[in-house]
Design a protein around this motif. Structure first.
Motif, PDB file in Angstrom:
ATOM      1  N   LEU A 139      -1.647   6.018   9.003  1.00 42.04           N
ATOM      2  CA  LEU A 139      -0.592   7.007   9.242  1.00 42.04           C
ATOM      3  C   LEU A 139      -1.117   8.182  10.065  1.00 42.04           C
ATOM      4  O   LEU A 139      -0.413   9.162  10.270  1.00 42.04           O
ATOM      5  N   ASN A 174       0.796  -1.231   0.000  1.00 36.64           N
ATOM      6  CA  ASN A 174       0.000   0.000   0.000  1.00 36.64           C
ATOM      7  C   ASN A 174       0.823   1.273   0.000  1.00 36.64           C
ATOM      8  O   ASN A 174       0.484   2.245   0.673  1.00 36.64           O
ATOM      9  N   LEU A 175       1.917   1.265  -0.748  1.00 39.50           N
ATOM     10  CA  LEU A 175       2.610   2.533  -0.972  1.00 39.50           C
ATOM     11  C   LEU A 175       1.720   3.406  -1.846  1.00 39.50           C
ATOM     12  O   LEU A 175       0.846   2.901  -2.553  1.00 39.50           O
ATOM     13  N   PHE A 176       1.943   4.716  -1.814  1.00 41.73           N
ATOM     14  CA  PHE A 176       1.139   5.616  -2.639  1.00 41.73           C
ATOM     15  C   PHE A 176       1.796   5.734  -4.010  1.00 41.73           C
ATOM     16  O   PHE A 176       2.859   6.340  -4.137  1.00 41.73           O
ATOM     17  N   PRO A 177       1.193   5.163  -5.054  1.00 44.80           N
ATOM     18  CA  PRO A 177       1.881   5.041  -6.339  1.00 44.80           C
ATOM     19  C   PRO A 177       2.112   6.374  -7.046  1.00 44.80           C
ATOM     20  O   PRO A 177       2.994   6.472  -7.889  1.00 44.80           O
ATOM     21  N   HIS A 178       1.342   7.400  -6.685  1.00 43.23           N
ATOM     22  CA  HIS A 178       1.478   8.684  -7.374  1.00 43.23           C
ATOM     23  C   HIS A 178       2.510   9.582  -6.704  1.00 43.23           C
ATOM     24  O   HIS A 178       2.710  10.719  -7.136  1.00 43.23           O
ATOM     25  N   GLY A 203      -6.880  -0.376  -0.037  1.00 46.82           N
ATOM     26  CA  GLY A 203      -5.691  -0.350   0.807  1.00 46.82           C
ATOM     27  C   GLY A 203      -5.084   1.046   0.911  1.00 46.82           C
ATOM     28  O   GLY A 203      -4.411   1.367   1.883  1.00 46.82           O
ATOM     29  N   GLN A 204      -5.338   1.881  -0.098  1.00 43.29           N
ATOM     30  CA  GLN A 204      -4.790   3.234  -0.084  1.00 43.29           C
ATOM     31  C   GLN A 204      -5.421   4.061   1.036  1.00 43.29           C
ATOM     32  O   GLN A 204      -4.731   4.790   1.739  1.00 43.29           O
ATOM     33  N   LEU A 226       4.939  12.446   3.803  1.00 41.75           N
ATOM     34  CA  LEU A 226       3.573  12.971   3.687  1.00 41.75           C
ATOM     35  C   LEU A 226       2.870  13.152   5.042  1.00 41.75           C
ATOM     36  O   LEU A 226       2.363  14.231   5.357  1.00 41.75           O
ATOM     37  N   ALA A 227       2.863  12.081   5.836  1.00 36.91           N
ATOM     38  CA  ALA A 227       2.126  12.168   7.102  1.00 36.91           C
ATOM     39  C   ALA A 227       2.777  13.174   8.045  1.00 36.91           C
ATOM     40  O   ALA A 227       2.096  13.995   8.666  1.00 36.91           O
ATOM     41  N   ALA A 268      -4.071   2.706   4.300  1.00 38.13           N
ATOM     42  CA  ALA A 268      -2.698   3.122   4.555  1.00 38.13           C
ATOM     43  C   ALA A 268      -2.674   4.575   5.040  1.00 38.13           C
ATOM     44  O   ALA A 268      -1.961   4.917   5.983  1.00 38.13           O
ATOM     45  N   LEU A 290      -3.634  10.130   9.211  1.00 35.30           N
ATOM     46  CA  LEU A 290      -4.327  11.155   8.419  1.00 35.30           C
ATOM     47  C   LEU A 290      -5.835  11.015   8.611  1.00 35.30           C
ATOM     48  O   LEU A 290      -6.340   9.915   8.824  1.00 35.30           O
ATOM     49  N   LYS A 326      -7.271  10.396 -12.571  1.00 31.70           N
ATOM     50  CA  LYS A 326      -6.778   9.791 -13.809  1.00 31.70           C
ATOM     51  C   LYS A 326      -7.828   8.892 -14.443  1.00 31.70           C
ATOM     52  O   LYS A 326      -7.847   8.710 -15.662  1.00 31.70           O
ATOM     53  N   SER A 366       6.630   2.188  -8.338  1.00 35.83           N
ATOM     54  CA  SER A 366       6.584   1.181  -9.401  1.00 35.83           C
ATOM     55  C   SER A 366       7.975   0.743  -9.843  1.00 35.83           C
ATOM     56  O   SER A 366       8.130  -0.283 -10.477  1.00 35.83           O
ATOM     57  N   SER A 416       2.660  11.265 -15.925  1.00 38.06           N
ATOM     58  CA  SER A 416       2.888  11.488 -14.501  1.00 38.06           C
ATOM     59  C   SER A 416       2.387  10.307 -13.667  1.00 38.06           C
ATOM     60  O   SER A 416       2.503  10.293 -12.463  1.00 38.06           O
ATOM     61  N   GLN A 472      -5.304   9.964  -7.493  1.00 41.19           N
ATOM     62  CA  GLN A 472      -5.285   8.720  -8.275  1.00 41.19           C
ATOM     63  C   GLN A 472      -6.593   8.542  -9.041  1.00 41.19           C
ATOM     64  O   GLN A 472      -6.610   8.062 -10.172  1.00 41.19           O
ATOM     65  N   TYR A 532       9.665   6.467  -8.118  1.00 40.88           N
ATOM     66  CA  TYR A 532       8.282   6.132  -7.787  1.00 40.88           C
ATOM     67  C   TYR A 532       8.222   4.659  -7.387  1.00 40.88           C
ATOM     68  O   TYR A 532       9.050   3.849  -7.839  1.00 40.88           O
ATOM     69  N   ARG A 556       3.218   6.984 -12.661  1.00 41.92           N
ATOM     70  CA  ARG A 556       4.323   6.014 -12.748  1.00 41.92           C
ATOM     71  C   ARG A 556       3.956   4.731 -12.053  1.00 41.92           C
ATOM     72  O   ARG A 556       4.728   4.134 -11.373  1.00 41.92           O
ATOM     73  N   ASP A 557       2.736   4.342 -12.233  1.00 42.03           N
ATOM     74  CA  ASP A 557       2.284   3.142 -11.537  1.00 42.03           C
ATOM     75  C   ASP A 557       2.776   1.895 -12.265  1.00 42.03           C
ATOM     76  O   ASP A 557       2.521   1.737 -13.433  1.00 42.03           O
TER      77      ASP A 557
END
Ligand code: ATP
Ligand code: MG
Lengths: 244, 213
Positions: free
Chosen positions: B118, A87-91, B110-111, A100-101, B114, B120, B136, A135, B210, B133, A133, B212-213
């Motif tokens: 943290l 669950n990393l943030f891909p963007h 999961g995003q 970030l946090a 996650a 948030l 897009k 990915s 932009s 995300q 990134y 990069r997934d």
């Protein structure tokens, strides 16, 4: 440090957690094992209230957390969590994932957050990936970044839900190594895993979960050499055969 | 020329209205599992809205808006051009809300987890992690909605608005020669749609760069 008092949880009428009371002391490394669907993830997710128990109490550092009026965001900040699927943030770049946090919550100014991130990246040997990134990372690298993303907030406890289960075999070790180092530094940890070797060498206590209940709760030697519960004996004979 | 201008004007205004209504409704639908009564009622209203506007033909909605709804609330004198914008805007809102909702739901759950672990808040996670995300996925759908609007607005002459279609029909009526005007009309729409499609591709490609997934 963490305590559950008789928590139960059902999904669609199916009892998944059945009256579980568990206490985790500071510095302990509690490992949870058990068959698939036994409620391990659900239990772990109740500790930081990603799932809210239907019944019972969850306590963390002297306060009951599943109670109205508690700022759950502040509680969660002190409980790092690592998921099976990273669950990393891909963007966002690795660096942004890490800071970030800290910056959003106003805990650290940007530069200081980046220093922390660089320090952690160095520790796991991924300094050169700071501005990539996610990915671009391998599974093992992703999971190590996910671990330090949680560590960046300087949590008091770390929760791991099968952190190596979705990794290719050759990457499991690098993640376990980071976890072992963390354990040696004295971090309090609760780890759901199928890695019996890790459980044996790092765990201070092992819980066997089955059908929503804790059926065994013992230090590793006793857990593996002198299991009391019949289901655990059966479970161990299966997984230990698999290891050989 | 007036025809082209009106077609574009109605489509753009309708899309803008649709975006506002649609985003609002998608937000309501996505409020996390709340049992609170006001939220439940709001969600039901949104459901009814979407069902109503997707379940009836746009021409019917246009006619009702012009001849029934607005006169009923004492607004019989609103210019038909404005009526067309509102009618298509309300209609578009129903579709856009589904697109926005779908775009947000397509982000792995999961995003959100996650982000929340943290520390948030829900809103912070939405804004910093989920929406960037989701956008897009949403933008291409909104582009398609705009294309759909350009074509669907060809029925506004039902309430006496002169759009592209009506303009060419008038040319035909004046000359008793319909073949050329109507073929030209089709060509006009085709050029419009192809042009917008091309612009969309550009935007999408930039976004993918932009991503990069
Ligand atoms: N959000 C949910 N909605 C409905 N059912 C759920 C949900 N989460 C878990 N369950 C169900 O609860 C039971 C326990 O799930 P849980 O994920 O806690 O098991 P687990 O021990 O972690 O299993 P695994 O080893 O496969 O990860 C399963 O039967 C699962 O299908
Ligand atoms: Mg699980």
């Amino acid at each position: 440090m963490i305590e559950t008092k008789g928590i139960s949880k059902s999904f669609a009428g199916k009892l998944v957690l059945d009256d579980i009371s568990v206490k985790v002391e500071k510095g302990e490394k509690v490992v949870i094992v058990g068959p698939s669907g036994s409620g391990k993830s659900t239990f772990l997710r109740c500790l930081n209230l990603l799932e809210v128990p239907d019944k019972g109490e969850v306590w963390f550092e002297g306060q009951q957390t599943n109670r109205p009026g508690v700022n759950i965001n502040e509680v969660r900040r002190k409980m790092g969590m690592v998921f099976q699927s990273f669950n990393l943030f891909p963007h966002l770049t690795v660096m942004k994932n890490l800071t970030l946090a800290l910056t959003t919550l106003g805990l650290k100014p940007e530069e200081e957050a980046q220093e922390i991130a660089h320090g952690l990246l160095k520790k796991i040997g991924l300094s050169e990936k700071a501005y990539q990134y996610p990915s671009k990372l391998s599974g093992g690298q992703k999971q190590r970044v996910a671990i330090i993303r949680a560590l960046a907030l300087n949590p008091d406890v770390m929760l791991f839900d099968e952190p190596t289960s979705s990794l290719d075999p050759e990457m499991v070790e690098e993640v376990l190594k980071v976890m072992k180092e963390l354990a040696e530094e004295g971090m309090t940890m609760v780890v759901v895993t199928h890695e019996m070797g890790f459980a044996k060498s790092v765990g201070t206590r092992i819980l066997f979960m089955d059908e929503g209940k804790i059926k065994e709760n013992a230090p590793p030697e006793q857990f593996f050499n002198d299991p009391q519960n019949d289901r655990l004996k059966e479970f161990l004979s299966k997984v230990l055969v698999k290891i050989v | 020329m007036v025809g082209l201008q009106n077609t574009l004007l109605i489509s753009v205004a309708a899309l803008a209205i649709g975006l506002i209504i649609g985003t609002l409704m998608a937000t309501i639908k996505l409020i996390p599992s709340s049992e609170k009564l006001p939220v439940k009622v709001l969600k039901k209203i949104v459901d009814a809205y979407v069902a109503l506007f997707r379940g009836t033909p746009i021409v019917v909605q246009l006619l009702i808006m012009y001849f029934v709804a607005l006169p009923l609330i004492g607004l019989a004198r609103v210019p038909p051009l404005i009526v067309a914008m509102i009618a298509f805007g309300l209609n578009s809102g129903a579709y856009v809300s589904e697109m926005v909702r779908g775009g947000i739901l397509s982000v792995d759950k999961g995003q959100m987890e996650a982000g929340r672990t943290l520390g948030l808040t829900y809103v912070q996670t939405m804004k910093l992690i989920i929406l960037p995300q989701a956008i897009k996925n949403i933008v291409p759908m909104i582009g398609n909605e705009f294309i759909a609007l350009i074509k669907e607005t060809s029925v506004v002459s039902f309430i006496a608005v002169i759009d592209l279609t009506k303009a060419f029909k008038q040319i035909g009526d004046a000359t008793y020669e319909y073949i050329i005007p109507y073929l030209m009309l089709a060509l006009c729409y085709l050029i419009l749609v192809l042009g917008i499609t091309y612009l969309l591709r550009l935007v999408e490609r930039r976004m993918r760069r932009s991503d990069r997934d």
